[in-house]
Enzyme design. Structure first.
Site, PDB file in Angstrom:
ATOM      1  N   LYS A   1       0.524  -1.308   0.091  1.00  0.00           N
ATOM      2  CA  LYS A   1       0.244  -0.077  -0.109  1.00  0.00           C
ATOM      3  C   LYS A   1       0.785   1.052   0.326  1.00  0.00           C
ATOM      4  O   LYS A   1       0.103   2.111  -0.526  1.00  0.00           O
ATOM      5  CB  LYS A   1      -0.406   0.396   1.555  1.00  0.00           C
ATOM      6  CG  LYS A   1      -1.803  -0.561   1.058  1.00  0.00           C
ATOM      7  CD  LYS A   1      -3.197  -0.483   1.450  1.00  0.00           C
ATOM      8  CE  LYS A   1      -4.412  -1.486   1.748  1.00  0.00           C
ATOM      9  NZ  LYS A   1      -5.676  -1.986   2.022  1.00  0.00           N
TER      10      LYS A   1
ATOM     11  N   LYS B   1      -5.363  -8.940  -6.814  1.00  0.00           N
ATOM     12  CA  LYS B   1      -6.178  -9.341  -6.255  1.00  0.00           C
ATOM     13  C   LYS B   1      -7.117  -8.429  -7.141  1.00  0.00           C
ATOM     14  O   LYS B   1      -7.024  -7.268  -6.676  1.00  0.00           O
ATOM     15  CB  LYS B   1      -6.128  -9.387  -4.513  1.00  0.00           C
ATOM     16  CG  LYS B   1      -5.816  -7.937  -4.117  1.00  0.00           C
ATOM     17  CD  LYS B   1      -6.199  -8.580  -2.755  1.00  0.00           C
ATOM     18  CE  LYS B   1      -5.685  -6.821  -2.014  1.00  0.00           C
ATOM     19  NZ  LYS B   1      -6.492  -6.715  -0.852  1.00  0.00           N
TER      20      LYS B   1
ATOM     21  N   LYS C   1     -10.092  -2.400  -3.704  1.00  0.00           N
ATOM     22  CA  LYS C   1     -10.780  -0.861  -4.122  1.00  0.00           C
ATOM     23  C   LYS C   1     -10.399   0.192  -4.429  1.00  0.00           C
ATOM     24  O   LYS C   1     -11.492   0.646  -5.318  1.00  0.00           O
ATOM     25  CB  LYS C   1     -11.524  -0.823  -2.523  1.00  0.00           C
ATOM     26  CG  LYS C   1     -12.311  -1.659  -1.478  1.00  0.00           C
ATOM     27  CD  LYS C   1     -12.557  -1.089  -0.568  1.00  0.00           C
ATOM     28  CE  LYS C   1     -13.398  -1.892   0.274  1.00  0.00           C
ATOM     29  NZ  LYS C   1     -12.758  -1.870   1.755  1.00  0.00           N
TER      30      LYS C   1
END
Ligand code: TYM
Length: 326
Positions: free
Chosen positions: A112, A193, A196
């Protein structure tokens, strides 16, 4: 010991089929036994900037969606993380026992923060807050997708360390990850994956997407060139991902799905996948709109937070007392 379940989802927008299959669907099933606590983790959401109006809307949307998929507030607790101050309080304490080295090994933080100019301390500290969420309720099971496994392992680790130092106070939780569907992949890049993130709209099926959009996304999903519909995630990630999605929304077993699709084309297979996804989505979207009433949602969430606090506060007090706080 009674099965006690805790899990959370961030109200950071764009809820998708991966969230449903990896987490929400398990939560609904989990309500059949034990005591279940589900949380809209807004403190976690703000580890990356959230527009205040969007955060509000997303929090109500998430609560409404949880009710729409089958979370029943008469059976389970449903509340918002920031409504119970114990989460942030325990997270601070855990911070003082977690090492920088341990936190540095968290792969989700690395992913992230990659390529970002500035990263908040909160994003780095995220797993400590997640451990607090879980430990505050003496949780035995944490239903999550594959990507959260490392955080649950860290939670066990810190619980064990604190228990050794201060005497047993926390329960060691275990992650419950579905065998099929623990990691739903992007439709446009099945090596990644489904997420969002707004960078990959064509790879993500939003739970509130229009059925036209969903059709386009599924029909143009990346597959391979050998025209065999078999479950082989390593060599056929695109087809395997579609098979997982199909099985999870239709309830058909993987072996039966492979048999059913053994002699049809990829195009016909994708149409079948779309049909079951659209059946599922149209039903939950209708329920979502019925449940998306701020007054009703607020009452449910307030009640959930009161009950959650009644469980977590004695545990936090016990921790305070063992540390030596007066
Ligand atoms: P979040 O909001 O990123 O994701 C919510 C849940 O959805 C699962 N998930 C997936 N499962 C399968 N395939 C995917 N592509 C996929 N993408 C997401 C996640 O594994 C998760 O279960 N840290 C958590 C929220 C959290 C939490 C907790 C969870 C905060 N405190 C305590 C359990 C217990 C998260 O970021 O979820």
């Amino acid at each position: 010991m009674e099965k006690r379940v805790f899990s959370g989802i961030k109200p950071s927008g764009n809820l998708h089929l991966g969230n449903y299959i990896g987490a929400m669907k398990q939560w609904v099933k989990s309500q059949e036994d034990g005591f279940n606590i589900f949380c809209v983790v807004d403190l976690h959401a703000i580890t990356v900037f959230q527009d205040p109006t969007e955060l509000k809307n997303n929090s109500y949307d998430l609560a409404a969606m949880l009710l729409a998929v089958g979370i029943d507030p008469t059976k389970s607790l449903l509340f918002v993380q920031s409504h119970n101050p114990d989460h942030a309080n325990l997270a601070w304490i855990l911070n003082c026992y977690l090492s920088m080295g341990q936190m540095n090994r968290m792969t989700q933080y690395k992913e992230k923060s990659e390529g970002k100019d500035t990263v908040s301390v909160g994003l780095f500290d995220y797993p400590s807050l997640m451990a607090a969420d879980i430990l505050l309720y003496k949780t035995t099971h944490v239903p999550v997708g594959e990507d959260q496994k490392q955080h649950v392992e860290l939670t066990r680790d810190i619980a064990e360390r604190i228990n050794k130092k201060y005497g047993d106070i926390f329960v060691l939780p275990q992650a419950s990850i579905p065998k099929v569907g623990g990691r739903i992949m992007s439709l446009s890049n099945p090596a990644k994956k489904m997420s969002k993130s707004v960078d990959d709209p064509s790879g993500t099926i939003g739970l509130l997407d229009s059925l036209d959009d969903v059709k386009k996304k599924i029909m143009s999903a990346v597959t391979d060139s050998d025209n065999k519909i078999v479950y082989d995630p390593e060599n056929k990630p695109g087809i395997s991902n579609l098979l997982e999605i199909y099985c999870q929304v239709s309830g058909v077993e993987m072996k039966d799905a492979q048999e059913k699709f053994s002699s049809i084309s990829y195009g016909a297979f994708k149409t079948e996948v779309f049909e079951s996804v659209s059946l599922f989505l149209s039903e939950i979207q209708q329920k979502f709109h019925e449940k998306r009433n701020i007054n009703d949602l607020s009452a449910t969430l307030e009640d959930g937070a009161k009950k959650a606090y009644a469980i977590s506060h004695p545990i936090l007090q016990e921790m305070y007392s063992r540390i030596g706080f007066i």
